[in-house]
Write a protein that holds these residues in place. Structure first.
Motif, PDB file in Angstrom:
ATOM      1  N   VAL A 174       0.929  -1.387   0.059  1.00 35.15           N
ATOM      2  CA  VAL A 174       0.127  -0.055  -0.017  1.00 35.15           C
ATOM      3  C   VAL A 174       0.908   1.198   0.143  1.00 35.15           C
ATOM      4  CG1 VAL A 174      -1.733   1.425   1.163  1.00 35.15           C
ATOM      5  CG2 VAL A 174      -1.912  -1.323   1.253  1.00 35.15           C
ATOM      6  N   LEU A 175       1.766   1.191   0.569  1.00 36.89           N
ATOM      7  CA  LEU A 175       2.757   2.377   0.640  1.00 36.89           C
ATOM      8  C   LEU A 175       3.478   2.764  -0.658  1.00 36.89           C
ATOM      9  CD1 LEU A 175       4.144   4.715   2.516  1.00 36.89           C
ATOM     10  CD2 LEU A 175       6.020   2.693   2.941  1.00 36.89           C
ATOM     11  N   TRP A 176       4.068   1.720  -1.260  1.00 38.07           N
ATOM     12  CA  TRP A 176       4.439   1.985  -2.639  1.00 38.07           C
ATOM     13  C   TRP A 176       3.316   2.364  -3.583  1.00 38.07           C
ATOM     14  CZ3 TRP A 176       9.289   0.466  -5.027  1.00 38.07           C
ATOM     15  CH2 TRP A 176      10.460   0.109  -4.174  1.00 38.07           C
ATOM     16  N   ALA A 192      18.084   7.965  -1.560  1.00 34.22           N
ATOM     17  CA  ALA A 192      18.372   6.501  -1.538  1.00 34.22           C
ATOM     18  C   ALA A 192      19.403   5.904  -0.649  1.00 34.22           C
ATOM     19  CB  ALA A 192      18.851   6.105  -3.150  1.00 34.22           C
ATOM     20  N   ASP A 193      20.162   6.770  -0.258  1.00 37.93           N
ATOM     21  CA  ASP A 193      21.120   6.405   1.180  1.00 37.93           C
ATOM     22  C   ASP A 193      20.794   6.963   2.256  1.00 37.93           C
ATOM     23  OD1 ASP A 193      21.798   8.890   0.109  1.00 37.93           O
ATOM     24  OD2 ASP A 193      23.985   8.702   0.095  1.00 37.93           O
ATOM     25  N   PHE A 194      19.569   7.341   2.522  1.00 41.45           N
ATOM     26  CA  PHE A 194      19.019   8.038   3.581  1.00 41.45           C
ATOM     27  C   PHE A 194      19.391   7.122   4.945  1.00 41.45           C
ATOM     28  CE2 PHE A 194      15.416   8.743   6.762  1.00 41.45           C
ATOM     29  CZ  PHE A 194      15.890  10.001   7.073  1.00 41.45           C
ATOM     30  N   ARG A 195      19.908   7.887   6.009  1.00 42.31           N
ATOM     31  CA  ARG A 195      20.050   7.240   7.396  1.00 42.31           C
ATOM     32  C   ARG A 195      19.066   8.125   8.191  1.00 42.31           C
ATOM     33  NH1 ARG A 195      20.895   3.688   4.452  1.00 42.31           N
ATOM     34  NH2 ARG A 195      22.811   2.384   4.381  1.00 42.31           N
ATOM     35  N   LEU A 196      18.444   7.374   9.153  1.00 43.82           N
ATOM     36  CA  LEU A 196      17.733   8.016  10.203  1.00 43.82           C
ATOM     37  C   LEU A 196      18.348   8.749  11.162  1.00 43.82           C
ATOM     38  CD1 LEU A 196      14.927   5.234  11.184  1.00 43.82           C
ATOM     39  CD2 LEU A 196      14.404   7.553  10.176  1.00 43.82           C
ATOM     40  N   PRO A 197      18.270  10.293  11.324  1.00 40.36           N
ATOM     41  CA  PRO A 197      18.879  10.942  12.379  1.00 40.36           C
ATOM     42  C   PRO A 197      18.294  10.741  13.668  1.00 40.36           C
ATOM     43  CG  PRO A 197      17.261  12.403  11.214  1.00 40.36           C
ATOM     44  CD  PRO A 197      17.140  11.189  10.622  1.00 40.36           C
ATOM     45  N   ARG A 198      18.862  11.100  14.639  1.00 42.54           N
ATOM     46  CA  ARG A 198      18.330  10.913  16.025  1.00 42.54           C
ATOM     47  C   ARG A 198      17.148  11.474  16.370  1.00 42.54           C
ATOM     48  NH1 ARG A 198      21.099   9.749  21.090  1.00 42.54           N
ATOM     49  NH2 ARG A 198      19.718  10.747  23.005  1.00 42.54           N
ATOM     50  N   ALA A 199      16.144  10.776  16.937  1.00 36.23           N
ATOM     51  CA  ALA A 199      14.717  11.244  16.921  1.00 36.23           C
ATOM     52  C   ALA A 199      14.641  12.317  17.969  1.00 36.23           C
ATOM     53  CB  ALA A 199      13.730   9.985  17.441  1.00 36.23           C
ATOM     54  N   ARG A 200      13.944  13.161  17.602  1.00 34.76           N
ATOM     55  CA  ARG A 200      13.439  14.396  18.452  1.00 34.76           C
ATOM     56  C   ARG A 200      12.179  14.262  19.022  1.00 34.76           C
ATOM     57  NH1 ARG A 200      15.856  19.644  15.301  1.00 34.76           N
ATOM     58  NH2 ARG A 200      15.369  20.535  17.375  1.00 34.76           N
ATOM     59  N   GLY A 201      11.734  14.962  19.923  1.00 32.75           N
ATOM     60  CA  GLY A 201      10.552  14.731  20.514  1.00 32.75           C
ATOM     61  C   GLY A 201      10.476  14.124  21.676  1.00 32.75           C
ATOM     62  N   GLY A 202       9.098  13.517  21.850  1.00 33.39           N
ATOM     63  CA  GLY A 202       9.281  12.561  23.256  1.00 33.39           C
ATOM     64  C   GLY A 202       7.713  13.309  24.089  1.00 33.39           C
ATOM     65  N   GLY A 203       7.175  14.110  23.641  1.00 31.95           N
ATOM     66  CA  GLY A 203       5.966  14.739  24.306  1.00 31.95           C
ATOM     67  C   GLY A 203       4.770  14.016  24.074  1.00 31.95           C
ATOM     68  N   GLU A 229      11.599   1.167   3.536  1.00 30.84           N
ATOM     69  CA  GLU A 229      10.750   1.017   2.432  1.00 30.84           C
ATOM     70  C   GLU A 229      11.020   2.637   1.648  1.00 30.84           C
ATOM     71  OE1 GLU A 229       8.982  -1.340   1.303  1.00 30.84           O
ATOM     72  OE2 GLU A 229      10.061  -2.778   2.593  1.00 30.84           O
ATOM     73  N   LEU A 230      11.108   3.622   2.647  1.00 34.26           N
ATOM     74  CA  LEU A 230      11.163   4.890   1.764  1.00 34.26           C
ATOM     75  C   LEU A 230      12.599   5.000   1.002  1.00 34.26           C
ATOM     76  CD1 LEU A 230      10.225   7.096   4.722  1.00 34.26           C
ATOM     77  CD2 LEU A 230       8.817   6.751   2.783  1.00 34.26           C
TER      78      LEU A 230
END
Length: 445
Positions: free
Chosen positions: A282-284, A369-380, A339-340
């Motif tokens: 579905v995402l694709w 295509a070579d994306f790497r997840l950055p450190r997540a921000r937030g938490g509220g 998947e992204l």
């Protein structure tokens, strides 16, 4: 000899079910039953229901009828087919909770020993579909080992007992009383055959009569009654076979309960009759099938008899929000990011930006295509409005073609839905799909 006796007992269970709950009896007309000494008590792969003759004969009549209905509902609701790639033991628990909820609220029969009920998961837990229960188990890290102690513990009075769906008549009350008298001896004998000497032996003296709503004692081992179907052809025919049975049963229930509230198993019926689609597919499809690539025909060439599509833009802009307010696991987040990346690699014309979001917005980060997840921000807390408000403010500078929101919790939605497609990727344990105010919802499992 025991096989013939078991088939006779099976016929009596069908008659008993037809007398009290004819709409469930319809399902038994579509099922194939056979005895098999290799099975511990009972199981099904959706095509047939197997019963252990000796163990089945040792059960009291009402308990045997409850077991028969339990495993037949597994087959009819396509629980073996809906297993897909899920954890088999965890899926069996989730389906037990659903089937026992149906039995407990729609019939006067007890749930079979060794199977799980909603009370094992939480005092106020109300199951909706097997997928919903499975997601809840995943989110709360509840596995077979964690639930084993709860299964062995005595259930609260009334747990797993029926009667809410249909008021018990005199025969039902009489049957419940007889079942109560035989539980100590008959059930112990059945559990001894099923689980060995750990089942409690019958007492020599006459026991005190149990309370009318007392639950059956649970055995020391869980009931595993869902088998994965054989791979290959025939699954679609099996789905159509049981879909026909479910429609007939639902019609029978509607005729008998005309004017009353819809029964509690409607959502599970809908889930069984709607094939499950993998969220990745579905995402694709959502990402690559956008309505903004082309817009009708190019009027410059129509007069010449050439009907050519008019290209509006060379790129498609997609914005992604990741909810960082709750307990999003690293595994699920990496699956989504993977998947992204694959989509970006396959379709270079897609420009994707990603945001982290709780009650505020962090980003954007460009997804390649070579994306790497950055450190997540937030938490509220959770608030969906900042993401859509930011996209609206940027509409003058950058066209928004589609948005994807990856979330595991509930929060306030914008009062006015956006005029571009929105896809919600709901994590296990997220709010119900019909609770989202707008957009398309897919669920990870």
């Amino acid at each position: 000899m025991s096989d013939c006796a078991a088939l006779e007992a099976l016929s009596r269970c069908k008659i008993r079910l037809r007398q009290r709950h004819p709409y469930f009896a319809v399902l038994t007309l579509f099922a194939i039953y056979r005895t098999d000494p290799e099975v511990a008590l009972a199981d099904t792969d959706g095509r047939e229901v197997r019963l252990n003759a000796d163990a089945f004969l040792a059960l009291p009549d009402t308990v045997a009828t409850g077991l028969l209905l339990h495993v037949t509902l597994h087959a009819a609701l396509l629980h073996p087919l809906r297993l897909s790639g899920r954890n088999p033991a965890l899926w069996n628990i989730a389906c037990d909770v659903i089937v026992n909820h149906i039995i407990g609220t729609q019939t006067t029969f007890p749930v079979p020993p060794g199977s799980y009920v909603a009370a094992h998961l939480g005092e106020r837990f109300v199951p909706q579909t097997a997928e919903h229960v499975y997601e809840y188990l995943l989110k709360h890290r509840l596995g077979a080992d964690q639930l084993a102690a709860k299964l062995n513990a005595p259930q609260a009075a009334g747990a797993g007992q029926g009667g809410a769906g249909d008021a018990p008549d005199a025969s039902a009350a009489d049957g419940a009383a007889r079942a109560g008298q035989t539980r100590t001896s008959g059930l112990s004998a059945a559990m001894a055959k099923r689980f060995g000497a750990r089942a409690a032996p019958a007492q020599a003296e006459v026991p005190a009569p149990p309370a009318p709503a007392a639950a059956l004692p649970a055995p020391p081992a869980p009931l595993r009654d869902i088998r994965a179907p054989q791979a290959g052809k025939g699954n679609e025919a099996l789905r159509l076979h049981w879909e026909s049975a479910l429609v007939k049963a639902r019609d029978q229930a509607g005729a008998r309960r005309s004017g009353k509230q819809r029964s509690s198993w409607d959502k599970e019926l809908d889930a069984a009759c709607q094939p499950q689609i993998d969220w990745r597919s579905v995402l694709w499809r959502f990402t690559i099938q956008t309505p903004t690539d082309f817009a009708g025909l190019d009027n410059r060439f129509v007069h010449a008899g050439l009907y050519l599509e008019s290209l509006v833009q060379e790129t498609v802009n997609i914005d992604v929000a990741i909810d960082t307010s709750g307990s999003i696991g690293a595994a699920e987040l990496e699956q989504f990011a993977s998947e992204l990346r694959a989509i970006m690699s396959s379709y270079p014309h897609i420009v994707c930006r990603m945001f982290f979001c709780d009650t505020a917005l962090y980003g954007p980060y460009e997804v390649t295509a070579d994306f790497r997840l950055p450190r997540a921000r937030g938490g509220g807390g959770t608030d969906f409005r900042p993401f859509f408000a930011a996209l609206e403010r940027q509409r003058g500078e950058r066209q928004v073609d589609a948005a994807i929101y990856f979330t595991d919790g509930e929060g306030p939605f914008p009062e006015t839905p956006p005029n571009y497609p929105v896809l919600w990727v709901a994590l296990p344990g997220a709010i119900a799909s019909d609770s989202f105010s707008f957009g398309q919802v897919i669920r990870m499992a």
